[in-house]
Design a protein around this motif. Structure first.
Motif, PDB file in Angstrom:
ATOM      1  N   ARG A 117      -8.687   2.523  18.381  1.00 50.73           N
ATOM      2  CA  ARG A 117      -8.605   1.148  18.876  1.00 50.73           C
ATOM      3  C   ARG A 117      -8.104   1.120  20.326  1.00 50.73           C
ATOM      4  O   ARG A 117      -8.614   0.355  21.152  1.00 50.73           O
ATOM      5  N   VAL A 118      -7.125   1.960  20.621  1.00 51.19           N
ATOM      6  CA  VAL A 118      -6.604   2.055  21.987  1.00 51.19           C
ATOM      7  C   VAL A 118      -7.709   2.518  22.935  1.00 51.19           C
ATOM      8  O   VAL A 118      -7.890   1.957  24.040  1.00 51.19           O
ATOM      9  N   LEU A 119      -8.447   3.552  22.538  1.00 52.04           N
ATOM     10  CA  LEU A 119      -9.525   4.056  23.394  1.00 52.04           C
ATOM     11  C   LEU A 119     -10.580   2.988  23.643  1.00 52.04           C
ATOM     12  O   LEU A 119     -11.081   2.830  24.774  1.00 52.04           O
TER      13      LEU A 119
ATOM     14  N   ALA B 162     -16.183   8.000  13.472  1.00 49.45           N
ATOM     15  CA  ALA B 162     -16.338   6.823  12.610  1.00 49.45           C
ATOM     16  C   ALA B 162     -15.988   5.532  13.348  1.00 49.45           C
ATOM     17  O   ALA B 162     -16.391   4.447  12.936  1.00 49.45           O
ATOM     18  N   TYR B 163     -15.236   5.673  14.452  1.00 50.56           N
ATOM     19  CA  TYR B 163     -14.856   4.500  15.266  1.00 50.56           C
ATOM     20  C   TYR B 163     -15.591   4.488  16.606  1.00 50.56           C
ATOM     21  O   TYR B 163     -15.253   3.702  17.504  1.00 50.56           O
ATOM     22  N   GLY B 164     -16.566   5.377  16.744  1.00 47.57           N
ATOM     23  CA  GLY B 164     -17.406   5.367  17.933  1.00 47.57           C
ATOM     24  C   GLY B 164     -16.771   5.971  19.167  1.00 47.57           C
ATOM     25  O   GLY B 164     -17.222   5.687  20.288  1.00 47.57           O
ATOM     26  N   VAL B 165     -15.752   6.834  19.000  1.00 47.92           N
ATOM     27  CA  VAL B 165     -15.077   7.378  20.190  1.00 47.92           C
ATOM     28  C   VAL B 165     -15.049   8.902  20.188  1.00 47.92           C
ATOM     29  O   VAL B 165     -14.245   9.504  20.900  1.00 47.92           O
TER      30      VAL B 165
ATOM     31  N   THR C 111      -2.464  10.632  10.337  1.00 49.39           N
ATOM     32  CA  THR C 111      -2.884   9.835   9.189  1.00 49.39           C
ATOM     33  C   THR C 111      -4.121   9.017   9.558  1.00 49.39           C
ATOM     34  O   THR C 111      -4.451   8.832  10.740  1.00 49.39           O
ATOM     35  N   ASP C 112      -4.783   8.484   8.545  1.00 54.30           N
ATOM     36  CA  ASP C 112      -5.953   7.642   8.815  1.00 54.30           C
ATOM     37  C   ASP C 112      -5.558   6.441   9.662  1.00 54.30           C
ATOM     38  O   ASP C 112      -6.318   6.005  10.540  1.00 54.30           O
ATOM     39  N   GLU C 113      -4.357   5.881   9.405  1.00 56.06           N
ATOM     40  CA  GLU C 113      -3.897   4.734  10.196  1.00 56.06           C
ATOM     41  C   GLU C 113      -3.691   5.117  11.657  1.00 56.06           C
ATOM     42  O   GLU C 113      -3.998   4.340  12.573  1.00 56.06           O
TER      43      GLU C 113
ATOM     44  N   ARG D  64     -14.192  18.354  12.168  1.00 60.09           N
ATOM     45  CA  ARG D  64     -13.589  17.312  11.324  1.00 60.09           C
ATOM     46  C   ARG D  64     -12.968  16.218  12.178  1.00 60.09           C
ATOM     47  O   ARG D  64     -13.087  15.029  11.875  1.00 60.09           O
ATOM     48  N   LEU D  65     -12.252  16.628  13.232  1.00 62.88           N
ATOM     49  CA  LEU D  65     -11.615  15.631  14.092  1.00 62.88           C
ATOM     50  C   LEU D  65     -12.661  14.739  14.762  1.00 62.88           C
ATOM     51  O   LEU D  65     -12.505  13.505  14.836  1.00 62.88           O
ATOM     52  N   ARG D  66     -13.718  15.347  15.248  1.00 65.08           N
ATOM     53  CA  ARG D  66     -14.755  14.547  15.896  1.00 65.08           C
ATOM     54  C   ARG D  66     -15.389  13.574  14.904  1.00 65.08           C
ATOM     55  O   ARG D  66     -15.718  12.433  15.258  1.00 65.08           O
TER      56      ARG D  66
END
Length: 719
Positions: A544-546, A576-579, A535-537, A569-571
């Motif tokens: 956030r963990v990374l 979007a969170y810089g990881v 999920t998006d969450e 798509r996964l990348r």
């Protein structure tokens, strides 16, 4: 009337004036009248000749031909019968008789086919008779096929194929009938025979593609669908079949393209929409598949499989609503599994006798759930339980053979209708019938509405209700279904004293390796779960963990990684969170040992939510990898309690985070103390094996007691 006919008629008349008993002249004059359109005069003259010479077979034969030509099939058939009674070995007569019989009713068509078949036996090369008989048999098969009388239709088409073995059309119809009967091997043979006779038969290629995909030969199925599309580029069914095969192969980007092509040709095609939903889900999309399947349900309200898939898709949504899901499940049950009880079973109600316990599933194969089932089945006390397995899989494999070897009674039932399956279970004298599928693939939930066994239970394979009120129990436990969750289920809950899923690592599992972070210099997180759980969450929290753990990596492994568009798509989602550069996307290697060995590259496993990992969690723990999970929230479905239940049972409550902040904090804590992580890793397998999560023997005894409790209730109930 031409001159010669007039002269012949005058001549026959003079002969009859001189010799009124001359039967041949009377017969020939009748034939002449028939040739010149005077049918009734012809019939009278030939009838008189027949009275004079009752043994002359050609007289009624010619009369029949005249009546045939005049469009009087009933009278012609009677004349043919007379001729054939006098000369029964006349192939032409049987052919003409078969053609003359009116074909307005089943009994007359059968009589016509019998006559034509006799003509073929007399002259095997008579393709006129064979073709006519085969056509009639095809016509006779259609109402049986439309009424769902598959065996009757198949038998008629088999006769047709015997008459014209080299007719591609008949072979194709025969293949389709065998497929409807569930005889996939026979259907495969007939489709291939059709293509030998007619290599350009697009429908045969398309159907062969579907069948190959269903039986575990998906690459060949895709190639067959492509052959069909080369012949007919606008063939909607082949685009749908192709998208299904690409999905099975994990090539979901291609599946999306094929499904879109089908939808462009046939907007609103439910099969195309369903395949698109499956592809997007496998690529990691969560919300779109559920919306697409809802649309497919509206378009095809009578398709129970589509409806089950929609129900299943709701389990993955972040905003789960147990009341809505229960209501949806009950609507499904009311439509597709209304009460249709068989006569009361005749099982002997002895409370303590050995019980025949049957499990019904499509997962007696190389499937994640099989890793729970096989150890449990082997642990059952066979003096108390006779184990019956009813398999609905259409693609058996080596694991299927292992299950077959465990069972006291094995039935392949994928080809049976619900009524046939219920009758089989009842005839087998099953005492306790257990559903292992819920709304997953291969489920046969409507069978339970027929009450073929005295006791019926589901084990809530995905910790969710079936919606059906025909179960005596949902067998579960207090961790997966704590007090207060009864309102989420249509079934009464029967809780075992320990977790109802126990895991025993397979013999192929390698030894636990050293902590990877000690050699890598960085921490590796990982998840080998189905991507439709992301999920998006979940993605946001893992990113956030990374970001919280410097230089850390995240390994994601699933068969969807074979698809480049899925990886892109996964990348993008993690990007979007810089990881995005911290991701490693893996395809599953070949072989069980190699797949387990991949856990030796992980330091910490991350559990998705709200649909937690099931088998992947147990595998990770068995390989020494701690799994960090999120605690369920009030109102969550059972799928959100699986990780919590497993870790509690394994004695690892400190790996259960109460919220997202605690999840991220605990991940950082684990990653910051590598010595503690290495110590935990080295003892984790033994810890799990010694815990309730690894207590397969205890689980077997608990299930046996549950079956016995349900059985005794039935024995004690008034009749």
């Amino acid at each position: 009337m031409n001159g010669r006919s007039a002269e012949a008629e005058i001549l026959y008349g003079r002969i009859l004036e001189a010799a009124p008993e001359q039967a041949d002249a009377r017969h020939l004059l009748g034939v002449l009248c028939g040739q010149t359109g005077r049918v009734e005069q012809a019939a009278a003259l030939i009838g008189e000749a027949m009275a004079l010479r009752p043994d002359a077979a050609d007289y009624p034969a010619n009369l029949a031909n005249i009546l045939d030509a005049a469009g009087q099939p009933e009278r012609a058939a009677a004349a043919h019968r007379r001729a054939l009674s006098l000369s029964p070995d006349t192939a032409e007569g049987w052919y003409r008789f078969g053609n003359a019989l009116p074909h307005g009713g089943t009994h007359l068509r059968e009589a016509a086919v019998t006559a034509l078949e006799r003509a073929v036996r007399l002259v095997p090369g008579d393709h006129r008779a064979a073709g006519r008989a085969a056509l009639l048999l095809q016509i006779m098969a259609r109402p049986h096929r439309d009424a769902g009388q598959r065996a009757e239709a198949s038998a008629l088409l088999e006769r047709a194929a015997g008459l014209l073995p080299e007719d591609a059309g008949i072979r194709f119809d025969r293949a389709a009938a065998l497929y409807a009967l569930g005889d996939r091997a026979g259907a495969m043979r007939e489709f291939r025979h059709t293509l030998v006779l007619a290599p350009g038969h697009a429908d045969a290629w398309s159907n062969l593609g579907l069948l190959l995909d269903e039986t575990g030969h998906s690459y060949d199925g895709a190639m067959a669908s492509l052959r069909a599309l080369a012949l007919r580029p606008d063939f909607v069914g082949s685009w749908v079949n192709l998208s299904a095969a690409w999905n099975t192969l994990g090539l979901h980007g291609r599946a999306v393209t094929a499904a879109h092509r089908a939808s462009a040709l046939h907007p609103g095609h439910a099969g195309a929409i369903g395949n698109l939903a499956g592809a997007l889900g496998a690529m990691g999309e969560v919300e779109p598949p559920s919306k697409l399947l809802r649309r497919a349900v509206i378009l095809c309200p009578d398709d129970r499989d589509i409806a089950s898939r929609h129900l299943y898709s709701l389990l993955f949504l972040s905003r789960q609503d147990s009341a809505d899901l229960l209501a949806e499940s009950r609507r499904w049950a009311a439509r597709f599994a209304p009460p249709r009880p068989l006569p009361p079973p005749a099982n002997h109600p002895a409370p303590d006798r050995r019980l025949r316990v049957a499990f019904l599933s499509g997962d007696f194969r190389n499937h994640a759930f099989s890793f729970y089932l096989e150890p449990l089945f082997r642990a059952f006390d066979r003096s108390a339980i006779e184990l019956a397995l009813y398999s609905t899989t259409t693609a058996p494999d080596t694991k299927t053979q292992r299950f077959r070897g465990i069972a006291d009674l094995w039935r392949d039932v994928a080809s049976l209708s619900d009524d046939e399956l219920a009758d089989t279970i009842r005839r087998d004298g099953v005492d306790v019938l257990v559903d292992l599928a819920a709304h997953t693939m291969g489920n046969r939930l409507p069978v339970f509405a027929r009450r073929p066994a005295p006791v019926q239970a589901t084990n809530a394979v995905n910790v969710v209700t079936t919606g059906i009120g025909h179960f005596d129990a949902c067998i579960t436990d207090a961790l997966l279904c704590p007090p207060g969750t009864e309102t989420q289920y249509a079934e009464p809950l029967l809780r075992l004293p320990q977790i109802s899923w126990a895991y025993q690592g397979p013999p192929e599992a390698p030894e636990v390796g050293p902590l990877p972070a000690l050699r890598n210099g960085f921490v590796t997180f990982g998840s080998f779960n189905n991507l439709n759980k992301l999920t998006d969450e979940t993605v946001a929290l893992w990113a956030r963990v990374l970001n919280a753990v410097p230089d850390s990596r995240l390994v994601l492994k699933y068969m969807s990684m074979r698809d480049s568009s899925t990886c892109s798509r996964l990348r993008d989602r993690f990007g979007a969170y810089g990881v995005a550069d911290r991701l490693e996307l893996r395809q599953p290697p070949t072989g069980l040992r190699a797949n387990f060995d991949d856990y030796n590259d992980l330091d910490i496993a991350l559990d998705p939510f709200p649909f937690n990992g099931h088998t992947t969690t147990c595998e990770a723990l068995w390989m020494g990898v701690p799994v960090l999970t999120m605690a369920s929230r009030p109102g969550d479905l059972g799928v959100a309690r699986v990780g919590e239940a497993m870790l509690t049972s394994a004695g690892l409550p400190d790996l259960i985070a109460r919220n997202a902040d605690a999840y991220a904090t605990r991940a950082l804590e684990l990653a910051s103390d590598l010595d503690a992580l290495a110590t935990l890793r080295s003892g984790l397998r033994g810890r799990v094996a010694a815990s309730p999560l690894g207590d397969v023997e205890g689980q077997a005894r608990a299930y046996e007691n549950a079956f016995r409790t349900l059985w005794r209730r039935w024995c004690a109930a008034p009749r």
